[in-house]
Motif scaffolding. Structure first.
Motif, PDB file in Angstrom:
ATOM      1  N   ARG A  54      13.897  12.628  -9.155  1.00 50.57           N
ATOM      2  CA  ARG A  54      13.255  13.135 -10.368  1.00 50.57           C
ATOM      3  C   ARG A  54      11.812  12.642 -10.386  1.00 50.57           C
ATOM      4  NH1 ARG A  54      13.511   9.193 -14.305  1.00 50.57           N
ATOM      5  NH2 ARG A  54      14.480   7.287 -13.559  1.00 50.57           N
ATOM      6  N   HIS A  55      11.058  13.062 -11.379  1.00 56.81           N
ATOM      7  CA  HIS A  55       9.665  12.670 -11.504  1.00 56.81           C
ATOM      8  C   HIS A  55       9.607  11.286 -12.129  1.00 56.81           C
ATOM      9  CE1 HIS A  55      10.113  16.997 -11.489  1.00 56.81           C
ATOM     10  NE2 HIS A  55       8.926  17.085 -10.929  1.00 56.81           N
ATOM     11  N   LEU A  56       8.848  10.397 -11.517  1.00 61.07           N
ATOM     12  CA  LEU A  56       8.837   9.001 -11.962  1.00 61.07           C
ATOM     13  C   LEU A  56       7.516   8.597 -12.587  1.00 61.07           C
ATOM     14  CD1 LEU A  56      10.393   7.346  -8.785  1.00 61.07           C
ATOM     15  CD2 LEU A  56      11.554   7.712 -10.971  1.00 61.07           C
ATOM     16  N   PHE A 100       5.223  11.116 -11.353  1.00 63.09           N
ATOM     17  CA  PHE A 100       4.875  11.394  -9.972  1.00 63.09           C
ATOM     18  C   PHE A 100       6.045  11.934  -9.157  1.00 63.09           C
ATOM     19  CE2 PHE A 100       2.028   8.354 -11.797  1.00 63.09           C
ATOM     20  CZ  PHE A 100       0.781   8.785 -11.344  1.00 63.09           C
ATOM     21  N   GLU A 101       5.694  12.756  -8.160  1.00 61.02           N
ATOM     22  CA  GLU A 101       6.704  13.333  -7.280  1.00 61.02           C
ATOM     23  C   GLU A 101       6.119  13.484  -5.885  1.00 61.02           C
ATOM     24  OE1 GLU A 101       7.553  17.451  -8.147  1.00 61.02           O
ATOM     25  OE2 GLU A 101       5.558  17.751  -8.964  1.00 61.02           O
ATOM     26  N   ILE A 102       6.991  13.412  -4.889  1.00 61.67           N
ATOM     27  CA  ILE A 102       6.583  13.656  -3.503  1.00 61.67           C
ATOM     28  C   ILE A 102       6.370  15.158  -3.327  1.00 61.67           C
ATOM     29  CG2 ILE A 102       7.481  13.748  -1.132  1.00 61.67           C
ATOM     30  CD1 ILE A 102       6.699  10.974  -1.633  1.00 61.67           C
ATOM     31  N   GLU A 105       6.554  18.859   2.189  1.00 60.90           N
ATOM     32  CA  GLU A 105       7.711  19.633   2.624  1.00 60.90           C
ATOM     33  C   GLU A 105       8.687  19.989   1.503  1.00 60.90           C
ATOM     34  OE1 GLU A 105       9.399  17.955   6.226  1.00 60.90           O
ATOM     35  OE2 GLU A 105       7.391  17.524   6.956  1.00 60.90           O
ATOM     36  N   ARG A 106       8.254  19.823   0.256  1.00 59.54           N
ATOM     37  CA  ARG A 106       9.084  20.310  -0.838  1.00 59.54           C
ATOM     38  C   ARG A 106       8.523  21.661  -1.224  1.00 59.54           C
ATOM     39  NH1 ARG A 106       8.901  17.405  -5.547  1.00 59.54           N
ATOM     40  NH2 ARG A 106      10.918  18.219  -6.106  1.00 59.54           N
ATOM     41  N   PRO A 107       9.378  22.595  -1.668  1.00 55.43           N
ATOM     42  CA  PRO A 107       8.865  23.925  -1.978  1.00 55.43           C
ATOM     43  C   PRO A 107       7.914  23.898  -3.170  1.00 55.43           C
ATOM     44  CG  PRO A 107      11.139  23.689  -2.715  1.00 55.43           C
ATOM     45  CD  PRO A 107      10.821  22.457  -1.945  1.00 55.43           C
ATOM     46  N   HIS A 108       6.983  24.869  -3.183  1.00 58.54           N
ATOM     47  CA  HIS A 108       6.110  24.979  -4.346  1.00 58.54           C
ATOM     48  C   HIS A 108       6.974  25.273  -5.567  1.00 58.54           C
ATOM     49  CE1 HIS A 108       2.960  25.993  -7.077  1.00 58.54           C
ATOM     50  NE2 HIS A 108       3.633  27.090  -7.382  1.00 58.54           N
ATOM     51  N   HIS A 109       6.698  24.595  -6.650  1.00 58.94           N
ATOM     52  CA  HIS A 109       7.481  24.808  -7.860  1.00 58.94           C
ATOM     53  C   HIS A 109       6.625  24.512  -9.079  1.00 58.94           C
ATOM     54  CE1 HIS A 109       7.917  20.496  -6.921  1.00 58.94           C
ATOM     55  NE2 HIS A 109       7.847  20.348  -8.233  1.00 58.94           N
ATOM     56  N   ASP A 110       7.105  24.954 -10.222  1.00 62.75           N
ATOM     57  CA  ASP A 110       6.428  24.659 -11.476  1.00 62.75           C
ATOM     58  C   ASP A 110       7.393  23.909 -12.388  1.00 62.75           C
ATOM     59  OD1 ASP A 110       3.798  25.887 -10.988  1.00 62.75           O
ATOM     60  OD2 ASP A 110       4.999  27.695 -10.731  1.00 62.75           O
ATOM     61  N   HIS A 111       6.938  23.584 -13.577  1.00 57.01           N
ATOM     62  CA  HIS A 111       7.723  22.660 -14.400  1.00 57.01           C
ATOM     63  C   HIS A 111       7.971  23.131 -15.828  1.00 57.01           C
ATOM     64  CE1 HIS A 111       5.944  19.975 -11.256  1.00 57.01           C
ATOM     65  NE2 HIS A 111       7.211  19.639 -11.186  1.00 57.01           N
ATOM     66  N   LEU A 112       9.193  22.875 -16.296  1.00 56.53           N
ATOM     67  CA  LEU A 112       9.537  23.070 -17.706  1.00 56.53           C
ATOM     68  C   LEU A 112       9.661  21.667 -18.299  1.00 56.53           C
ATOM     69  CD1 LEU A 112      12.431  25.720 -17.471  1.00 56.53           C
ATOM     70  CD2 LEU A 112       9.962  26.123 -17.480  1.00 56.53           C
ATOM     71  N   GLN A 121      12.124  19.789 -15.714  1.00 55.82           N
ATOM     72  CA  GLN A 121      12.935  20.615 -14.836  1.00 55.82           C
ATOM     73  C   GLN A 121      12.027  21.418 -13.916  1.00 55.82           C
ATOM     74  OE1 GLN A 121      15.636  23.223 -16.908  1.00 55.82           O
ATOM     75  NE2 GLN A 121      16.963  23.202 -15.138  1.00 55.82           N
ATOM     76  N   GLU A 122      12.412  21.510 -12.651  1.00 58.46           N
ATOM     77  CA  GLU A 122      11.610  22.267 -11.702  1.00 58.46           C
ATOM     78  C   GLU A 122      12.105  23.706 -11.630  1.00 58.46           C
ATOM     79  OE1 GLU A 122      11.592  19.981  -8.058  1.00 58.46           O
ATOM     80  OE2 GLU A 122      10.027  18.710  -8.924  1.00 58.46           O
ATOM     81  N   VAL A 123      11.169  24.633 -11.527  1.00 60.09           N
ATOM     82  CA  VAL A 123      11.517  26.059 -11.415  1.00 60.09           C
ATOM     83  C   VAL A 123      10.677  26.716 -10.336  1.00 60.09           C
ATOM     84  CG1 VAL A 123      12.433  26.677 -13.680  1.00 60.09           C
ATOM     85  CG2 VAL A 123       9.982  26.423 -13.386  1.00 60.09           C
TER      86      VAL A 123
HETATM   87 ZN   LIG Z   1       8.125  18.684  -9.633  1.00 63.45          ZN
END
Ligand SMILES: [Zn+2]
Ligand SMILES: [Zn+2]
Length: 160
Positions: A54-56, A100-102, A105-112, A121-123
């Motif tokens: 999760r985001h820290l 913060f988040e890594i 190599e994580r997919p592009h995403h946006d946030h709720l 939450q990632e979307v």
């Molecule tokens: Zn994120």
């Protein structure tokens, strides 16, 4: 519109033995450029972020790692260095805190972002991304990055 949602998207390659090594290599290269070393403390902070699901917040990282003699200032500076070299990104909560988040190599995403409990939450919106790309192309605009943040109440808080 199809949307994929998950609390936190894992890296496609996460869990693979080379993933951590690739991240460390990028960080080390950036540090060397700044005349710094990949110290045990910096590595511990990075590994903690890699393992997170999760985001820290800075203080969560600090509180978890201070038993290893890592100070708040060290966490702060390390996060700054990690953002500089594109390994880490942050989301801003309604209370103004950064989470913060890594990124590697994580997919592009946006946030709720929930304004009640602070849950993030990632979307992923593939169709929305396509519309954006088309519009940019039409306008001759070369996009570097973008961020969508939707604020509201999460499923749990909306029910309460
Ligand atoms: Zn994120
Ligand atoms: Zn909530």
């Amino acid at each position: 519109m199809t949307a994929e949602e998950l609390e936190f998207f894992p890296a496609a390659s996460q869990g693979g033995p080379d993933y951590g090594e690739r991240i460390r290599a990028v960080f080390e290269k950036h540090l060397v450029k700044q005349g710094l070393n990949l110290t045990k403390q910096r590595l511990r902070i990075l590994d903690f972020l890699i393992a997170a699901k999760r985001h820290l917040e800075l203080d969560e990282i600090y509180l978890a790692l201070r038993k290893h003699g890592i100070g708040r200032a060290t966490v702060f500076r390390s996060l700054k260095l990690l953002e500089e070299c594109g390994l880490v990104d942050h989301v801003t909560t309604t209370k103004g805190a950064s989470r913060f988040e890594i990124k590697l190599e994580r997919p592009h995403h946006d946030h709720l972002i929930c304004v009640e409990c602070g849950n993030i939450q990632e979307v992923r919106w593939p169709q929305l991304e396509k519309i954006q790309e088309e519009t940019c192309r039409k306008l001759g605009f070369a996009p570097t990055w973008h961020r969508h943040e939707i604020f509201g109440r999460c499923r749990r808080c909306a029910k309460a």
